[in-house]
Design a protein around this motif. Sequence first.
Motif, PDB file in Angstrom:
ATOM      1  N   ASN A  11      -4.797  -8.146  40.814  1.00  0.00           N
ATOM      2  CA  ASN A  11      -3.764  -7.817  41.891  1.00  0.00           C
ATOM      3  C   ASN A  11      -2.726  -6.678  41.162  1.00  0.00           C
ATOM      4  N   ASP A  12      -2.561  -6.681  39.723  1.00  0.00           N
ATOM      5  CA  ASP A  12      -1.736  -5.992  39.264  1.00  0.00           C
ATOM      6  C   ASP A  12      -2.793  -4.717  39.010  1.00  0.00           C
ATOM      7  N   LEU A  13      -3.886  -4.825  38.731  1.00  0.00           N
ATOM      8  CA  LEU A  13      -4.840  -3.491  38.644  1.00  0.00           C
ATOM      9  C   LEU A  13      -4.519  -2.677  39.976  1.00  0.00           C
ATOM     10  N   SER A  14      -4.464  -3.401  40.830  1.00  0.00           N
ATOM     11  CA  SER A  14      -4.549  -2.507  42.451  1.00  0.00           C
ATOM     12  C   SER A  14      -3.269  -1.956  42.429  1.00  0.00           C
ATOM     13  N   LEU A  15      -2.241  -2.641  41.838  1.00  0.00           N
ATOM     14  CA  LEU A  15      -0.877  -1.917  42.121  1.00  0.00           C
ATOM     15  C   LEU A  15      -0.766  -0.938  40.974  1.00  0.00           C
ATOM     16  N   LEU A  16      -1.448  -0.969  39.787  1.00  0.00           N
ATOM     17  CA  LEU A  16      -1.418   0.246  39.036  1.00  0.00           C
ATOM     18  C   LEU A  16      -2.125   1.388  39.476  1.00  0.00           C
ATOM     19  N   ILE A  17      -3.407   1.217  39.943  1.00  0.00           N
ATOM     20  CA  ILE A  17      -4.087   2.362  40.414  1.00  0.00           C
ATOM     21  C   ILE A  17      -3.406   3.027  41.591  1.00  0.00           C
ATOM     22  N   ASP A  18      -2.990   2.331  42.463  1.00  0.00           N
ATOM     23  CA  ASP A  18      -2.119   2.924  43.516  1.00  0.00           C
ATOM     24  C   ASP A  18      -1.138   3.707  43.101  1.00  0.00           C
ATOM     25  N   ALA A  19      -0.294   3.292  42.054  1.00  0.00           N
ATOM     26  CA  ALA A  19       0.888   4.122  41.408  1.00  0.00           C
ATOM     27  C   ALA A  19       0.449   5.041  40.903  1.00  0.00           C
ATOM     28  N   ALA A  20      -0.553   5.087  39.980  1.00  0.00           N
ATOM     29  CA  ALA A  20      -1.239   6.261  39.153  1.00  0.00           C
ATOM     30  C   ALA A  20      -1.534   7.311  40.210  1.00  0.00           C
ATOM     31  N   LYS A  21      -2.278   7.120  41.325  1.00  0.00           N
ATOM     32  CA  LYS A  21      -2.572   8.055  42.071  1.00  0.00           C
ATOM     33  C   LYS A  21      -1.513   8.940  42.966  1.00  0.00           C
ATOM     34  N   ALA A  22      -0.501   8.062  42.992  1.00  0.00           N
ATOM     35  CA  ALA A  22       0.923   8.636  43.763  1.00  0.00           C
ATOM     36  C   ALA A  22       1.535   9.278  42.553  1.00  0.00           C
ATOM     37  N   SER A  23       1.490   8.907  41.397  1.00  0.00           N
ATOM     38  CA  SER A  23       2.071   9.783  40.230  1.00  0.00           C
ATOM     39  C   SER A  23       1.473  11.074  40.094  1.00  0.00           C
ATOM     40  N   GLY A  24       0.307  10.991  40.319  1.00  0.00           N
ATOM     41  CA  GLY A  24      -0.347  12.498  40.305  1.00  0.00           C
ATOM     42  C   GLY A  24      -0.021  13.361  41.357  1.00  0.00           C
ATOM     43  N   ASP A  25       0.034  12.819  42.568  1.00  0.00           N
ATOM     44  CA  ASP A  25       0.271  13.614  43.775  1.00  0.00           C
ATOM     45  C   ASP A  25       2.017  14.360  43.247  1.00  0.00           C
ATOM     46  N   ILE A  26       2.639  13.623  42.549  1.00  0.00           N
ATOM     47  CA  ILE A  26       3.991  14.010  42.153  1.00  0.00           C
ATOM     48  C   ILE A  26       4.039  15.015  41.120  1.00  0.00           C
ATOM     49  N   ALA A  27       3.295  14.780  40.141  1.00  0.00           N
ATOM     50  CA  ALA A  27       2.914  15.492  39.032  1.00  0.00           C
ATOM     51  C   ALA A  27       2.424  17.032  39.344  1.00  0.00           C
ATOM     52  N   LEU A  28       1.566  17.157  40.191  1.00  0.00           N
ATOM     53  CA  LEU A  28       0.495  18.107  40.603  1.00  0.00           C
ATOM     54  C   LEU A  28       1.779  19.339  41.005  1.00  0.00           C
ATOM     55  N   LYS A  29       2.574  18.577  41.872  1.00  0.00           N
ATOM     56  CA  LYS A  29       3.582  19.572  42.557  1.00  0.00           C
ATOM     57  C   LYS A  29       4.273  20.454  41.410  1.00  0.00           C
ATOM     58  N   PHE A  30       4.533  19.891  40.271  1.00  0.00           N
ATOM     59  CA  PHE A  30       5.161  20.697  39.209  1.00  0.00           C
ATOM     60  C   PHE A  30       4.133  21.480  38.179  1.00  0.00           C
ATOM     61  N   PHE A  31       3.005  21.035  38.183  1.00  0.00           N
ATOM     62  CA  PHE A  31       1.799  21.659  37.377  1.00  0.00           C
ATOM     63  C   PHE A  31       1.608  23.184  37.567  1.00  0.00           C
ATOM     64  N   ASN A  32       1.831  23.913  36.621  1.00  0.00           N
ATOM     65  CA  ASN A  32       1.504  25.365  36.574  1.00  0.00           C
ATOM     66  C   ASN A  32       2.751  26.028  37.525  1.00  0.00           C
ATOM     67  N   GLN A  33       3.715  25.509  37.755  1.00  0.00           N
ATOM     68  CA  GLN A  33       4.871  25.977  38.542  1.00  0.00           C
ATOM     69  C   GLN A  33       6.034  26.098  37.642  1.00  0.00           C
ATOM     70  N   ASP A  34       5.810  26.491  36.408  1.00  0.00           N
ATOM     71  CA  ASP A  34       7.065  26.710  35.419  1.00  0.00           C
ATOM     72  C   ASP A  34       8.065  25.648  35.629  1.00  0.00           C
ATOM     73  N   PRO A  35       7.875  24.286  35.394  1.00  0.00           N
ATOM     74  CA  PRO A  35       8.646  23.350  35.592  1.00  0.00           C
ATOM     75  C   PRO A  35       9.856  23.306  34.381  1.00  0.00           C
ATOM     76  N   GLU A  36      11.003  22.920  34.817  1.00  0.00           N
ATOM     77  CA  GLU A  36      12.170  23.000  33.865  1.00  0.00           C
ATOM     78  C   GLU A  36      11.602  22.054  32.388  1.00  0.00           C
ATOM     79  N   SER A  37      11.715  22.564  31.533  1.00  0.00           N
ATOM     80  CA  SER A  37      11.512  21.498  30.326  1.00  0.00           C
ATOM     81  C   SER A  37      12.627  21.712  29.197  1.00  0.00           C
ATOM     82  N   TRP A  38      12.591  20.879  28.265  1.00  0.00           N
ATOM     83  CA  TRP A  38      13.561  20.982  27.131  1.00  0.00           C
ATOM     84  C   TRP A  38      13.198  19.689  26.065  1.00  0.00           C
ATOM     85  N   GLU A  39      13.444  19.787  24.982  1.00  0.00           N
ATOM     86  CA  GLU A  39      13.372  19.097  23.773  1.00  0.00           C
ATOM     87  C   GLU A  39      14.171  17.847  23.748  1.00  0.00           C
ATOM     88  N   LYS A  40      13.720  16.712  23.487  1.00  0.00           N
ATOM     89  CA  LYS A  40      14.443  15.555  23.282  1.00  0.00           C
ATOM     90  C   LYS A  40      14.873  15.337  22.179  1.00  0.00           C
TER      91      LYS A  40
END
Length: 260
Positions: A4-33
């Motif tokens: 059950n935890d695995l299904s939750l992780l898979i769904d969350a990972a896929k949704a995370s990909g959708d979020i990240a791809l909106k920034f990918f190769n779009q010159d996102p703001e970045s800085w050094e920690k």
Amino acid sequence: MPENDLSLLIDAAKASGDIALKFFNQDPESWEKSNNAGPVTEADLAVDAYLKSTLLKARPDYGWLSEETEDTADRLACSRVFVVDPIDGTRAFIAGRESWAHSLAVVEHGQPIAAAVYLPARKMLFHAYLGSGAFLNGQQLAPPDPKDPKAIRILAAKPTFQPKNWVNDTPPEFEMHFRNSLAYRMALAAEGAFDAMMTLRKTWEWDIAAGVLLAREAGLNVTTRTGGSLVFNNANPMVDGVVAALPKLHTQIIEQLAPA
């Protein structure tokens, strides 16, 4: 149940990909920690915020450990903990390379029981749950033993092969390769695309928790650099390096490493 935890992780990972791809190769703001902790981007933080909200809403009694969230001691009292790297391989993400990943794991009593490592730019989803094997896009992983001991292909950073790290100052003649994401390195070893992966530096738990389960479920031995057991959800969330390989090669590597 881990499933059950695995299904939750898979769904969350896929949704995370959708979020990240909106920034990918779009010159996102970045800085050094601070404290030379490396770069971070607005995409890392957006994914982290999504994952923390989504996963803890689904499992409010679980603890939380993420590279991009300020750590607290609350997680130490939890029997299960999410261990997350929102974007593992941020340097690759900034550079426009596709070898970055979302790394998500559930750790129970110090050991990962469910894991998802997702590379959205490559449409590669690795997943595993305890005792049930490791998979890439639905195909079970079964890495073969290396056929030629003189042609071992290993994923590691260049400093790993400095003479001081090896018995008699003699590094093995392995063919070395590199990927920014530690989670991806472990997934590639689990897949059998490379024969082993290793890092000798102190390693953050969020970089490897998911990858450790993938590698174990694919049949690899996975230990610290000294051959010790890996335990997660430590007060200081770091482990003493990682070596992951099929048993015979794993023994060979550990025996050739100089004492830490």
